[in-house]
Design a protein around this motif. Structure first.
Motif, mmCIF file in Angstrom:
data_model
loop_
_atom_site.group_PDB
_atom_site.id
_atom_site.type_symbol
_atom_site.label_atom_id
_atom_site.label_comp_id
_atom_site.label_asym_id
_atom_site.label_seq_id
_atom_site.Cartn_x
_atom_site.Cartn_y
_atom_site.Cartn_z
ATOM 1 N N VAL A 141 0.846 -1.192 0.000
ATOM 2 C CA VAL A 141 0.000 0.000 0.000
ATOM 3 C C VAL A 141 0.883 1.244 0.000
ATOM 4 C CG1 VAL A 141 -0.207 -0.063 2.538
ATOM 5 C CG2 VAL A 141 -1.871 1.219 1.187
ATOM 6 N N HIS A 142 0.538 2.203 -0.853
ATOM 7 C CA HIS A 142 1.267 3.468 -0.920
ATOM 8 C C HIS A 142 0.597 4.468 0.021
ATOM 9 C CE1 HIS A 142 2.522 1.481 -4.642
ATOM 10 N NE2 HIS A 142 3.602 2.239 -4.589
ATOM 11 N N VAL A 143 1.368 5.028 0.929
ATOM 12 C CA VAL A 143 0.851 5.933 1.951
ATOM 13 C C VAL A 143 1.528 7.294 1.821
ATOM 14 C CG1 VAL A 143 0.618 6.358 4.430
ATOM 15 C CG2 VAL A 143 0.415 4.028 3.542
ATOM 16 N N HIS A 144 0.713 8.342 1.747
ATOM 17 C CA HIS A 144 1.252 9.701 1.766
ATOM 18 C C HIS A 144 1.634 10.032 3.204
ATOM 19 C CE1 HIS A 144 -0.840 11.070 -2.216
ATOM 20 N NE2 HIS A 144 -0.033 10.029 -2.373
ATOM 21 N N ARG A 145 2.911 10.192 3.436
ATOM 22 C CA ARG A 145 3.423 10.363 4.782
ATOM 23 C C ARG A 145 2.823 11.620 5.444
ATOM 24 N NH1 ARG A 145 8.240 8.130 6.217
ATOM 25 N NH2 ARG A 145 8.931 8.182 4.027
ATOM 26 N N GLY A 146 2.236 11.436 6.637
ATOM 27 C CA GLY A 146 1.674 12.553 7.389
ATOM 28 C C GLY A 146 0.298 12.997 6.943
ATOM 29 N N SER A 147 -0.287 12.335 5.951
ATOM 30 C CA SER A 147 -1.587 12.750 5.431
ATOM 31 C C SER A 147 -2.724 12.273 6.329
ATOM 32 C CB SER A 147 -1.797 12.203 4.019
ATOM 33 O OG SER A 147 -0.900 12.811 3.124
ATOM 34 N N ARG A 148 -3.791 13.050 6.329
ATOM 35 C CA ARG A 148 -5.005 12.692 7.069
ATOM 36 C C ARG A 148 -6.209 12.851 6.150
ATOM 37 N NH1 ARG A 148 -5.603 16.178 12.208
ATOM 38 N NH2 ARG A 148 -4.790 17.839 10.878
ATOM 39 N N ARG A 149 -7.251 12.086 6.429
ATOM 40 C CA ARG A 149 -8.464 12.137 5.627
ATOM 41 C C ARG A 149 -9.689 12.121 6.542
ATOM 42 N NH1 ARG A 149 -5.207 13.454 2.579
ATOM 43 N NH2 ARG A 149 -4.672 12.626 0.504
ATOM 44 N N GLU A 192 -6.373 -3.493 7.599
ATOM 45 C CA GLU A 192 -5.567 -4.690 7.848
ATOM 46 C C GLU A 192 -6.192 -5.548 8.952
ATOM 47 O OE1 GLU A 192 -0.980 -3.458 6.834
ATOM 48 O OE2 GLU A 192 -1.866 -2.688 8.692
ATOM 49 N N THR A 193 -6.652 -4.894 10.025
ATOM 50 C CA THR A 193 -7.274 -5.623 11.126
ATOM 51 C C THR A 193 -8.503 -6.373 10.653
ATOM 52 O OG1 THR A 193 -6.464 -4.042 12.772
ATOM 53 C CG2 THR A 193 -8.367 -5.386 13.385
ATOM 54 N N ARG A 194 -9.323 -5.698 9.858
ATOM 55 C CA ARG A 194 -10.554 -6.333 9.377
ATOM 56 C C ARG A 194 -10.268 -7.483 8.410
ATOM 57 N NH1 ARG A 194 -15.657 -4.652 9.365
ATOM 58 N NH2 ARG A 194 -15.781 -6.809 8.579
ATOM 59 N N LEU A 195 -9.233 -7.326 7.589
ATOM 60 C CA LEU A 195 -8.922 -8.349 6.588
ATOM 61 C C LEU A 195 -8.007 -9.440 7.130
ATOM 62 C CD1 LEU A 195 -8.278 -6.089 3.463
ATOM 63 C CD2 LEU A 195 -10.359 -7.343 4.035
ATOM 64 N N GLY A 196 -7.387 -9.191 8.299
ATOM 65 C CA GLY A 196 -6.469 -10.162 8.871
ATOM 66 C C GLY A 196 -5.179 -10.299 8.097
ATOM 67 N N VAL A 197 -4.700 -9.173 7.536
ATOM 68 C CA VAL A 197 -3.467 -9.187 6.759
ATOM 69 C C VAL A 197 -2.582 -8.027 7.200
ATOM 70 C CG1 VAL A 197 -4.631 -10.211 4.771
ATOM 71 C CG2 VAL A 197 -4.360 -7.717 4.905
ATOM 72 N N THR A 198 -1.326 -8.066 6.782
ATOM 73 C CA THR A 198 -0.407 -6.953 6.985
ATOM 74 C C THR A 198 0.219 -6.620 5.638
ATOM 75 O OG1 THR A 198 0.103 -7.644 9.239
ATOM 76 C CG2 THR A 198 1.653 -6.124 8.186
ATOM 77 N N ALA A 199 0.096 -5.365 5.250
ATOM 78 C CA ALA A 199 0.616 -4.950 3.947
ATOM 79 C C ALA A 199 1.914 -4.177 4.123
ATOM 80 C CB ALA A 199 -0.410 -4.080 3.222
ATOM 81 N N GLU A 200 2.785 -4.299 3.143
ATOM 82 C CA GLU A 200 4.009 -3.506 3.131
ATOM 83 C C GLU A 200 3.666 -2.054 2.798
ATOM 84 O OE1 GLU A 200 8.071 -2.969 0.438
ATOM 85 O OE2 GLU A 200 6.679 -4.624 0.035
ATOM 86 N N ARG A 201 4.190 -1.113 3.599
ATOM 87 C CA ARG A 201 3.985 0.305 3.334
ATOM 88 C C ARG A 201 5.092 0.847 2.430
ATOM 89 N NH1 ARG A 201 0.591 -1.634 7.323
ATOM 90 N NH2 ARG A 201 -0.404 -0.005 8.558
ATOM 91 N N ARG A 202 4.675 1.608 1.448
ATOM 92 C CA ARG A 202 5.623 2.360 0.634
ATOM 93 C C ARG A 202 5.223 3.826 0.748
ATOM 94 N NH1 ARG A 202 6.509 -1.452 -4.784
ATOM 95 N NH2 ARG A 202 7.355 -3.252 -3.637
ATOM 96 N N TYR A 203 6.099 4.615 1.344
ATOM 97 C CA TYR A 203 5.745 5.985 1.697
ATOM 98 C C TYR A 203 6.078 6.961 0.581
ATOM 99 C CZ TYR A 203 4.885 4.341 6.418
ATOM 100 O OH TYR A 203 4.370 3.687 7.502
ATOM 101 N N VAL A 204 5.188 7.913 0.423
ATOM 102 C CA VAL A 204 5.358 8.993 -0.533
ATOM 103 C C VAL A 204 5.286 10.302 0.247
ATOM 104 C CG1 VAL A 204 4.497 10.062 -2.638
ATOM 105 C CG2 VAL A 204 4.189 7.600 -2.281
ATOM 106 N N ASP A 205 6.244 11.185 0.021
ATOM 107 C CA ASP A 205 6.277 12.450 0.760
ATOM 108 C C ASP A 205 5.402 13.498 0.086
ATOM 109 O OD1 ASP A 205 7.986 11.687 2.879
ATOM 110 O OD2 ASP A 205 9.702 11.814 1.544
ATOM 111 N N VAL A 206 4.088 13.316 0.225
ATOM 112 C CA VAL A 206 3.114 14.286 -0.278
ATOM 113 C C VAL A 206 2.128 14.521 0.858
ATOM 114 C CG1 VAL A 206 1.493 14.872 -2.115
ATOM 115 C CG2 VAL A 206 3.366 13.285 -2.584
ATOM 116 N N ALA A 207 2.553 15.232 1.865
ATOM 117 C CA ALA A 207 1.743 15.402 3.067
ATOM 118 C C ALA A 207 0.512 16.257 2.796
ATOM 119 C CB ALA A 207 2.580 16.031 4.176
ATOM 120 N N ASP A 208 -0.604 15.853 3.363
ATOM 121 C CA ASP A 208 -1.848 16.617 3.304
ATOM 122 C C ASP A 208 -2.584 16.353 4.602
ATOM 123 O OD1 ASP A 208 -4.250 17.841 2.868
ATOM 124 O OD2 ASP A 208 -4.842 16.638 1.140
#
Length: 253
Positions: A141-149, A192-208
């Motif tokens: 999963v690609h995660v924008h570092r520091g982002s909130r939604r 992840e908790t609901r699916l019972g899996v752990t995904a590798e994080r790949r961080y992108v520095d596009v904070a929002d």
């Protein structure tokens, strides 16, 4: 109530179609916040002009869905409010602000609802939760570092539209959001908790880390119509999405 559009939001609003005579809901706008396609913006604008002519000719009031994302409000100190400054940071945000200006000048009574990240069944795959769900299931999963939604369930959006129209709201701009901007990391963790899996994080520095104030919305809604917004509300939104009858995102058009 007339509903303009055939997409996710328009379909979700169908239970209200038998009520609110004299109201037209424009649910046919561009659905992708990252969009930069001028042709898509032009199509939405042309259709909106037609709908405004219809409303003027028949004395209708209009509900228009805009956005309360950072693409419209830009960045600033503290949660964004409807009466505060707006500094659109994306083509999508500038387009939505332009459409809001068209509505103000149209002479048609218009209620502008600036939506947070709306979640529900049958969403297209490019939208936030279906995209994250697909990535988590894939293992990366690609995660924008520091982002909130700020997530809000479409059933709550429909109930809010119903309540605001029932009280005659119009000629106003209202943020429709939970008021809680959640780190994307927390959204991924609950998936992840609901699916019972752990995904590798790949961080992108596009904070929002944009946050939205919903005080005006809560003041307009009668107490019985206020969704149960709280810090953990987003988990319930995700659970309703996963536990719904169909969590498969629609194919891209």
């Amino acid at each position: 109530m007339e509903i303009v559009g055939r997409g996710f939001l328009a379909r979700s609003l169908k239970p209200l179609a038998g009520g609110h005579p004299g109201a037209v809901v424009f649910a046919a706008g561009v659905s992708s916040a990252p969009s930069t396609a001028q042709a898509e913006f032009a199509r939405e604008a042309a259709l909106l002009y037609e709908v405004l002519d219809h409303c003027r000719a028949r004395g209708r009031r209009l509900v228009y869905f805009s956005t309360c994302g950072g693409g419209l409000y830009g960045t600033g100190d503290g949660p964004s409010r409807e009466a505060g400054p707006v500094f659109p940071a994306t083509p999508y945000g500038r387009h939505k602000l332009a459409m809001e200006g068209v509505l103000r000048a149209s002479g048609v009574p218009a209620l502008v609802l600036r939506l947070a990240y709306t979640v529900g069944r049958d969403q297209r795959g490019h939208q936030l939760l279906p995209s994250l769900l697909r990535q988590v299931r894939s293992g990366t999963v690609h995660v924008h570092r520091g982002s909130r939604r700020d997530l809000v369930h479409v059933d709550d959006v429909v109930a809010i539209v119903d309540a605001l129209l029932a009280r005659g709201a119009g000629n106003d701009v209202v943020n429709v959001a939970s008021g809680f901007a959640v780190p994307v990391e927390d959204i991924v963790a609950h998936l992840e908790t609901r699916l019972g899996v752990t995904a590798e994080r790949r961080y992108v520095d596009v904070a929002d880390d944009h946050a939205v104030c919903n005080d005006k919305l809560l003041a307009l809604l009668p107490e019985h119509a206020r969704p149960a917004f709280h810090a953990g509300y987003y988990r319930g939104v995700i659970d309703r999405y996963l536990d719904g009858p169909d969590t498969r995102p629609l194919r891209e058009a």
